[in-house]
Design an enzyme around this catalytic site. Structure first.
Site, mmCIF file in Angstrom:
data_model
loop_
_atom_site.group_PDB
_atom_site.id
_atom_site.type_symbol
_atom_site.label_atom_id
_atom_site.label_comp_id
_atom_site.label_asym_id
_atom_site.label_seq_id
_atom_site.Cartn_x
_atom_site.Cartn_y
_atom_site.Cartn_z
ATOM 1 N N ASP A 140 6.937 3.899 17.848
ATOM 2 C CA ASP A 140 8.260 2.505 17.807
ATOM 3 C C ASP A 140 9.135 2.719 18.693
ATOM 4 O O ASP A 140 9.763 3.724 18.983
ATOM 5 C CB ASP A 140 7.753 2.432 16.529
ATOM 6 C CG ASP A 140 8.046 0.777 15.746
ATOM 7 O OD1 ASP A 140 8.819 0.810 16.421
ATOM 8 O OD2 ASP A 140 7.123 0.440 15.586
ATOM 9 N N HIS B 9 1.294 -10.559 19.215
ATOM 10 C CA HIS B 9 2.203 -12.173 18.920
ATOM 11 C C HIS B 9 4.012 -11.822 18.773
ATOM 12 O O HIS B 9 3.995 -13.205 18.504
ATOM 13 C CB HIS B 9 1.446 -12.269 17.227
ATOM 14 C CG HIS B 9 2.499 -11.846 16.708
ATOM 15 N ND1 HIS B 9 1.787 -12.597 15.128
ATOM 16 C CD2 HIS B 9 3.040 -10.607 16.470
ATOM 17 C CE1 HIS B 9 2.323 -11.630 14.082
ATOM 18 N NE2 HIS B 9 3.449 -10.417 14.586
#
Length: 357
Positions: A225, A263
């Site tokens: 991340d 998304h």
């Protein structure tokens, strides 16, 4: 004066409900901020309005009338129950109204594994609401509404606001807990014996990966991340942590796991990420995704939630929720050969597991 028909009254009621729709969210936030659910839960028995007012963690004296009206609304919303208790005192019957938790209120208690408090505080936030007020501006171009409203991207905003970043991570951790419980218990075949290494791209604080690593100890797991997210993640002995930018490079593995990542991005950006994934997945490996899949006819019980999430993505980061056809188009553009969709049945059942080969 023209008489308003029954049908007109019903249609007007629909509009009024939409106009005041914000009240549900903001009263929910108020309940969480005042720790109403925790106060009643910790008390152990139903509480009168006076008992509740005396125990709420609020520094200044509570206005009893206003608290009563807030509780009346929350009872109407089925978040709390009201009990009418009659007692005999010196020959006189005294009636007292007392409040207790309705089933949904258990999700409003801080500290529990089921707590949705971070989601409430993270989504129903003044800054998070700001882009929604200029939604109209998004219809005339490709502008990032969040940047227009707050002057910076949502990723920069989170990196500059540690408290909100922590709340956001807590919300994602709750979602991850629901999803991975289903994954590791009901969908074990997704993590077949052929998978020896797995990278969780955009894995946040590692909630999902920790569950995967525990359920499948033979898989070497890597959490990947952004630097500020990795810095806020706990040390987990069975997991390697790597910080970086998925648009530039992703650690190689037999399987890439992504939960609610694509998304956040538009189609071109998704294709870039998917191509990166395809480049680093081992031969015979796959991409494992957890995402919402919009149903064309909107008949599913979670259709409204999915459609709302789609607009939320548009408002906050320029992303979108997608139909099966839209997902397949992205996978094809990135060079993948096939995919499989599995609707989740427990946990956060608004989502699907997507395996891409």
């Amino acid at each position: 004066m023209e008489v308003v028909s029954q049908i007109d009254q019903e249609n007007q009621a629909i509009i009024w409900k939409q106009i005041y729709g914000f009240s549900e969210s903001l009263l929910l936030k108020c309940a969480v901020q005042c720790e109403i659910a925790e106060t009643i839960h910790n008390h152990g028995t139903p509480m009168s309005i006076l008992e509740l007012a005396a125990k709420l963690p609020i520094d200044q004296p509570v206005n009893i009338d206003r608290l009563y009206r807030v509780m009346r609304y929350l009872v109407h919303q089925k978040l709390f129950n009201k009990e009418v208790i009659s007692t005999l005192n010196g020959g006189t019957v005294q009636v007292t109204e007392k409040y207790w938790l309705a089933p949904p209120a258990k999700y409003l208690i801080r500290g529990s594994q089921q707590s949705m408090v971070p989601s409430v505080l993270g989504i129903i936030d003044e800054d998070m609401f700001a882009p929604w007020h200029i939604l109209k501006d998004s219809l005339t171009g490709e502008c990032n509404i969040f940047e227009t409203a707050l002057g910076k991207s949502i990723s920069v905003y989170m990196s500059e606001n540690p408290e909100m970043n922590q709340i956001s991570n807590g919300a994602m951790a709750f979602d991850s807990g629901l999803v991975t419980s289903h994954l590791v218990n009901e969908c074990k075949s997704v993590f077949g014996d052929e998978i020896k290494t797995l990278v969780d791209v955009g894995g946040g604080t590692g909630t999902a990966l920790r569950a995967i690593s525990k359920a499948f100890p033979n898989i070497k797991c890597t959490l990947f991340d952004l630097p500020h997210v990795i810095a806020d993640s706990p040390e987990i002995p069975t997991i390697t942590k790597v910080s970086g930018d998925m648009f530039k490079s992703i650690p190689s593995a037999d399987a890439i796991f992504m939960k609610n990542i694509l998304h956040d991005w538009n189609d071109d950006e998704c294709i870039q990420i998917l191509k990166r994934c395809k480049d680093v997945v081992s031969a015979g490996g796959k991409l494992i995704m957890v995402e919402m899949v919009l149903d064309e006819d909107s008949f599913h019980p979670y259709s409204k939630l999915r459609l709302t999430s789609d607009i939320d993505m548009m408002v906050n980061n320029g992303g979108k929720e997608r139909t099966e056809k839209e997902w397949e188009k992205l996978f094809d553009a990135a060079g993948f050969a096939s995919c499989k969709f599995t609707q989740m049945s427990v946990g956060f059942a608004a989502q699907s597991i997507i395996e891409v080969y």
